[in-house]
Design a protein around this motif. Structure first.
Motif, PDB file in Angstrom:
ATOM      1  N   GLY A 192       0.796  -1.215   0.000  1.00  8.93           N
ATOM      2  CA  GLY A 192       0.000   0.000   0.000  1.00  8.93           C
ATOM      3  C   GLY A 192       0.827   1.261   0.000  1.00  8.93           C
ATOM      4  N   ALA A 217      -2.067   1.213  -2.872  1.00  9.61           N
ATOM      5  CA  ALA A 217      -3.093   1.231  -1.821  1.00  9.61           C
ATOM      6  C   ALA A 217      -4.466   0.945  -2.409  1.00  9.61           C
ATOM      7  CB  ALA A 217      -3.086   2.572  -1.088  1.00  9.61           C
ATOM      8  N   THR A 232      -4.819  -1.473   8.958  1.00  9.46           N
ATOM      9  CA  THR A 232      -4.188  -0.255   8.475  1.00  9.46           C
ATOM     10  C   THR A 232      -3.268   0.265   9.573  1.00  9.46           C
ATOM     11  OG1 THR A 232      -6.181   0.284   7.208  1.00  9.46           O
ATOM     12  CG2 THR A 232      -4.603   2.066   7.575  1.00  9.46           C
ATOM     13  N   SER A 261      -0.824   3.529  10.797  1.00  6.70           N
ATOM     14  CA  SER A 261      -0.538   4.940  10.547  1.00  6.70           C
ATOM     15  C   SER A 261       0.152   5.560  11.756  1.00  6.70           C
ATOM     16  CB  SER A 261      -1.834   5.700  10.236  1.00  6.70           C
ATOM     17  OG  SER A 261      -2.678   5.707  11.363  1.00  6.70           O
ATOM     18  N   ASN A 306      -1.993  11.068  10.298  1.00  5.53           N
ATOM     19  CA  ASN A 306      -2.348   9.675  10.013  1.00  5.53           C
ATOM     20  C   ASN A 306      -1.622   9.139   8.780  1.00  5.53           C
ATOM     21  OD1 ASN A 306      -4.139   9.294  12.193  1.00  5.53           O
ATOM     22  ND2 ASN A 306      -5.696  10.445  11.074  1.00  5.53           N
ATOM     23  N   LYS A 307      -0.338   9.402   8.719  1.00  8.35           N
ATOM     24  CA  LYS A 307       0.471   8.980   7.581  1.00  8.35           C
ATOM     25  C   LYS A 307       0.656   7.464   7.606  1.00  8.35           C
ATOM     26  CE  LYS A 307       4.803   9.916   5.280  1.00  8.35           C
ATOM     27  NZ  LYS A 307       6.025  10.706   5.270  1.00  8.35           N
ATOM     28  N   TYR A 308       0.391   6.825   6.467  1.00  7.85           N
ATOM     29  CA  TYR A 308       0.583   5.378   6.345  1.00  7.85           C
ATOM     30  C   TYR A 308       2.047   5.023   6.615  1.00  7.85           C
ATOM     31  CZ  TYR A 308      -3.904   4.220   4.075  1.00  7.85           C
ATOM     32  OH  TYR A 308      -5.213   3.983   3.793  1.00  7.85           O
ATOM     33  N   GLY A 340       2.854  -3.682   5.997  1.00 11.78           N
ATOM     34  CA  GLY A 340       1.998  -2.511   5.865  1.00 11.78           C
ATOM     35  C   GLY A 340       2.397  -1.606   4.723  1.00 11.78           C
ATOM     36  N   PRO A 341       1.724  -0.499   4.687  1.00 12.78           N
ATOM     37  CA  PRO A 341       0.789   0.083   5.638  1.00 12.78           C
ATOM     38  C   PRO A 341      -0.601  -0.567   5.640  1.00 12.78           C
ATOM     39  CG  PRO A 341       1.075   1.561   3.772  1.00 12.78           C
ATOM     40  CD  PRO A 341       2.020   0.422   3.583  1.00 12.78           C
ATOM     41  N   LEU A 342      -0.891  -1.375   4.615  1.00 11.38           N
ATOM     42  CA  LEU A 342      -2.139  -2.121   4.591  1.00 11.38           C
ATOM     43  C   LEU A 342      -1.803  -3.606   4.612  1.00 11.38           C
ATOM     44  CD1 LEU A 342      -3.970  -0.178   1.721  1.00 11.38           C
ATOM     45  CD2 LEU A 342      -4.255   0.136   4.184  1.00 11.38           C
ATOM     46  N   VAL A 385      -7.540  -0.637  12.841  1.00 15.36           N
ATOM     47  CA  VAL A 385      -6.624   0.466  12.581  1.00 15.36           C
ATOM     48  C   VAL A 385      -5.686   0.590  13.758  1.00 15.36           C
ATOM     49  CG1 VAL A 385      -6.436   2.963  12.191  1.00 15.36           C
ATOM     50  CG2 VAL A 385      -8.351   1.674  11.186  1.00 15.36           C
ATOM     51  N   HIS A 427      -2.611   2.847  15.276  1.00 15.35           N
ATOM     52  CA  HIS A 427      -2.057   4.200  15.121  1.00 15.35           C
ATOM     53  C   HIS A 427      -1.029   4.450  16.230  1.00 15.35           C
ATOM     54  CE1 HIS A 427      -2.005   8.442  14.040  1.00 15.35           C
ATOM     55  NE2 HIS A 427      -1.951   8.678  15.339  1.00 15.35           N
TER      56      HIS A 427
END
Length: 149
Positions: free
Chosen positions: A52, A58, A72, A74, A79-81, A104-106, A142, A144
């Motif tokens: 991603g 992505a 996800t 971040s 919220n930067k991947y 990641g980021p996904l 998610v 973070h």
């Protein structure tokens, strides 16, 4: 000639008003996956995608189907991947079923139905989440981290 100018002005205004709509419609189009290197991978019989980085990659991952856990990763207020997360997915009994490094980021995973704990670690800072995964709809998690990249 006067009538032609009177007609062109409203047509130009309509064209300018339609331009943002046309841009939005273009962004919803499917991605041409031919230039995107997202490869289906497997570990311990568990199929997954990880990537991603970049908008095309992505979107390519987000348009895939057949994965019942979507994660996800971040960082920061924007919220930067981020692509540098270590992930361990465990069955309810604590047995690891999938272990990924620098993921990641996904990350999209196809898991057998059941309850799982996910531990996502970045720079030594772990985040935990528990989810019930089924066959119907995908679960979205998610993770973070505050601070900088």
């Amino acid at each position: 000639m006067k009538h032609v100018h009177a007609l062109l002005l409203p047509l130009a205004a309509v064209g300018l008003l339609m331009f943002p709509v046309m841009l939005q419609a273009a962004s919803l189009d499917p991605v041409d996956n031919s230039g995107v290197q997202v490869q289906r991978q497997e570990q311990n019989g568990i199929t997954y995608l990880s990537g991603g980085i970049g908008e095309d990659e992505a979107k390519a991952i987000q348009q895939t189907t057949g994965y019942n856990l979507h994660m996800t990763f971040s960082v920061g207020v924007e919220n930067k991947y981020i692509p540098d997360v270590d992930v361990v997915i465990q069955k309810a009994q604590g047995q690891p079923v999938l272990t990924l490094s620098q993921a990641g980021p996904l990350v999209y995973v196809q898991l057998p139905p059941g309850k799982y704990t996910v531990v996502a670690t970045r720079n030594g800072e772990a985040r935990h989440d528990t989810t019930d995964v089924g066959n119907d709809t995908a679960r979205n998690l998610v993770f973070h981290w505050n601070g900088d990249e």
